[in-house]
Design a protein around this motif. Structure first.
Motif, PDB file in Angstrom:
ATOM      1  N   ASP A 111      38.404  51.533  40.985  1.00  0.00           N
ATOM      2  CA  ASP A 111      38.051  50.174  40.570  1.00  0.00           C
ATOM      3  C   ASP A 111      38.484  49.162  41.627  1.00  0.00           C
ATOM      4  O   ASP A 111      37.730  48.243  41.965  1.00  0.00           O
ATOM      5  CB  ASP A 111      38.710  49.823  39.233  1.00  0.00           C
ATOM      6  CG  ASP A 111      38.079  50.570  38.067  1.00  0.00           C
ATOM      7  OD1 ASP A 111      36.940  51.076  38.215  1.00  0.00           O
ATOM      8  OD2 ASP A 111      38.734  50.650  37.006  1.00  0.00           O
ATOM      9  N   GLU A 112      39.676  49.351  42.153  1.00  0.00           N
ATOM     10  CA  GLU A 112      40.161  48.441  43.198  1.00  0.00           C
ATOM     11  C   GLU A 112      39.301  48.552  44.449  1.00  0.00           C
ATOM     12  O   GLU A 112      38.958  47.551  45.084  1.00  0.00           O
ATOM     13  CB  GLU A 112      41.615  48.764  43.531  1.00  0.00           C
ATOM     14  CG  GLU A 112      42.209  47.833  44.574  1.00  0.00           C
ATOM     15  CD  GLU A 112      43.658  48.184  44.907  1.00  0.00           C
ATOM     16  OE1 GLU A 112      44.174  47.593  45.870  1.00  0.00           O
ATOM     17  OE2 GLU A 112      44.270  49.032  44.222  1.00  0.00           O
ATOM     18  N   GLY A 113      38.928  49.798  44.808  1.00  0.00           N
ATOM     19  CA  GLY A 113      38.068  49.999  45.975  1.00  0.00           C
ATOM     20  C   GLY A 113      36.716  49.333  45.805  1.00  0.00           C
ATOM     21  O   GLY A 113      36.180  48.734  46.742  1.00  0.00           O
ATOM     22  N   LEU A 114      36.160  49.401  44.601  1.00  0.00           N
ATOM     23  CA  LEU A 114      34.878  48.748  44.337  1.00  0.00           C
ATOM     24  C   LEU A 114      34.999  47.236  44.475  1.00  0.00           C
ATOM     25  O   LEU A 114      34.092  46.570  45.002  1.00  0.00           O
ATOM     26  CB  LEU A 114      34.365  49.127  42.942  1.00  0.00           C
ATOM     27  CG  LEU A 114      33.937  50.586  42.773  1.00  0.00           C
ATOM     28  CD1 LEU A 114      33.675  50.906  41.312  1.00  0.00           C
ATOM     29  CD2 LEU A 114      32.705  50.884  43.631  1.00  0.00           C
ATOM     30  N   ALA A 115      36.105  46.684  44.017  1.00  0.00           N
ATOM     31  CA  ALA A 115      36.322  45.240  44.141  1.00  0.00           C
ATOM     32  C   ALA A 115      36.433  44.842  45.613  1.00  0.00           C
ATOM     33  O   ALA A 115      35.900  43.809  46.029  1.00  0.00           O
ATOM     34  CB  ALA A 115      37.573  44.826  43.375  1.00  0.00           C
ATOM     35  N   ILE A 116      37.098  45.675  46.394  1.00  0.00           N
ATOM     36  CA  ILE A 116      37.261  45.379  47.820  1.00  0.00           C
ATOM     37  C   ILE A 116      35.923  45.495  48.543  1.00  0.00           C
ATOM     38  O   ILE A 116      35.582  44.657  49.380  1.00  0.00           O
ATOM     39  CB  ILE A 116      38.293  46.347  48.460  1.00  0.00           C
ATOM     40  CG1 ILE A 116      39.688  46.055  47.924  1.00  0.00           C
ATOM     41  CG2 ILE A 116      38.269  46.259  49.981  1.00  0.00           C
ATOM     42  CD1 ILE A 116      40.724  47.117  48.270  1.00  0.00           C
ATOM     43  N   ALA A 117      35.145  46.540  48.237  1.00  0.00           N
ATOM     44  CA  ALA A 117      33.877  46.771  48.920  1.00  0.00           C
ATOM     45  C   ALA A 117      32.828  45.733  48.547  1.00  0.00           C
ATOM     46  O   ALA A 117      31.896  45.484  49.313  1.00  0.00           O
ATOM     47  CB  ALA A 117      33.363  48.171  48.594  1.00  0.00           C
ATOM     48  N   ALA A 119      29.702  43.886  47.449  1.00  0.00           N
ATOM     49  CA  ALA A 119      28.281  44.195  47.313  1.00  0.00           C
ATOM     50  C   ALA A 119      27.779  45.177  48.369  1.00  0.00           C
ATOM     51  O   ALA A 119      26.598  45.501  48.396  1.00  0.00           O
ATOM     52  CB  ALA A 119      27.466  42.909  47.396  1.00  0.00           C
ATOM     53  N   ASP A 120      28.650  45.650  49.242  1.00  0.00           N
ATOM     54  CA  ASP A 120      28.250  46.585  50.301  1.00  0.00           C
ATOM     55  C   ASP A 120      27.975  47.954  49.687  1.00  0.00           C
ATOM     56  O   ASP A 120      28.877  48.764  49.473  1.00  0.00           O
ATOM     57  CB  ASP A 120      29.350  46.680  51.360  1.00  0.00           C
ATOM     58  CG  ASP A 120      28.959  47.553  52.545  1.00  0.00           C
ATOM     59  OD1 ASP A 120      27.993  48.334  52.434  1.00  0.00           O
ATOM     60  OD2 ASP A 120      29.635  47.464  53.589  1.00  0.00           O
ATOM     61  N   GLU A 121      26.686  48.218  49.413  1.00  0.00           N
ATOM     62  CA  GLU A 121      26.310  49.435  48.692  1.00  0.00           C
ATOM     63  C   GLU A 121      26.665  50.716  49.422  1.00  0.00           C
ATOM     64  O   GLU A 121      26.945  51.736  48.778  1.00  0.00           O
ATOM     65  CB  GLU A 121      24.824  49.409  48.354  1.00  0.00           C
ATOM     66  CG  GLU A 121      24.533  48.528  47.161  1.00  0.00           C
ATOM     67  CD  GLU A 121      23.128  48.758  46.640  1.00  0.00           C
ATOM     68  OE1 GLU A 121      22.660  49.909  46.647  1.00  0.00           O
ATOM     69  OE2 GLU A 121      22.517  47.770  46.215  1.00  0.00           O
ATOM     70  N   SER A 122      26.678  50.708  50.745  1.00  0.00           N
ATOM     71  CA  SER A 122      27.005  51.943  51.459  1.00  0.00           C
ATOM     72  C   SER A 122      28.458  52.358  51.195  1.00  0.00           C
ATOM     73  O   SER A 122      28.775  53.541  51.139  1.00  0.00           O
ATOM     74  CB  SER A 122      26.771  51.795  52.971  1.00  0.00           C
ATOM     75  OG  SER A 122      27.683  50.867  53.522  1.00  0.00           O
TER      76      SER A 122
END
Length: 148
Positions: A111-117, A119-122
């Motif tokens: 979840d934290e990684g998704l927040a950091i990434a 909108a960068d779908e790759s």
């Protein structure tokens, strides 16, 4: 093949599994293997060291590790100063539960990684793939808990 040889080979198979699957030192796997099949189930450090051909120093540090993580219990017999060790009855349930708990912990990391990434779908695609696989495994285990 003598029964002793069969037992020794089986203990070594347990050790190999523990090394390959969990990254444990071979001696730790040998201790677990021996304590699962030994008779009587309580064994002194000297008895364990003799059977698995380990030094007392190496055995002591591994026994401490297995005791601290709750897979092995140290006991004493009335009137005997020797410490004996036995594998806990729920040792394998504890191992599996720790693995399942780690899957839940990874969900928070993902979840934290998704927040950091953002909108960068790759980048989010790789994180989501890991998260979905681990969540799937956790959910399967939750639906099929081990029988006591």
């Amino acid at each position: 093949m003598a029964d002793e040889d069969r037992v020794a080979r089986w203990v070594e198979r347990v050790a190999t599994f523990c090394v390959d699957e969990w990254g444990l030192p071979p001696i730790t796997g040998r201790i677990l293997g021996w304590l699962m099949i030994s008779d009587p189930p309580e064994q002194s450090a000297g008895e364990i060291a003799d059977v698995i051909s380990a030094s007392r120093a190496s055995l002591t540090s591994n026994m401490r590790f297995l005791t601290v993580i709750g897979l092995v219990r140290r006991t004493r017999r009335p009137g005997d100063r020797t410490a004996y060790y036995r594998i806990e009855d729920d040792a394998w349930q504890k191992v599996v539960q720790r693995k399942l708990d780690s899957l839940g912990a990874f969900g928070e990391i993902a979840d934290e990684g998704l927040a950091i990434a953002g909108a960068d779908e790759s980048r989010t695609e790789r994180i989501r793939a890991a998260q979905e696989s681990l969540t799937w495994l956790r959910d399967i285990a939750a639906r099929n808990p081990p029988k006591p």
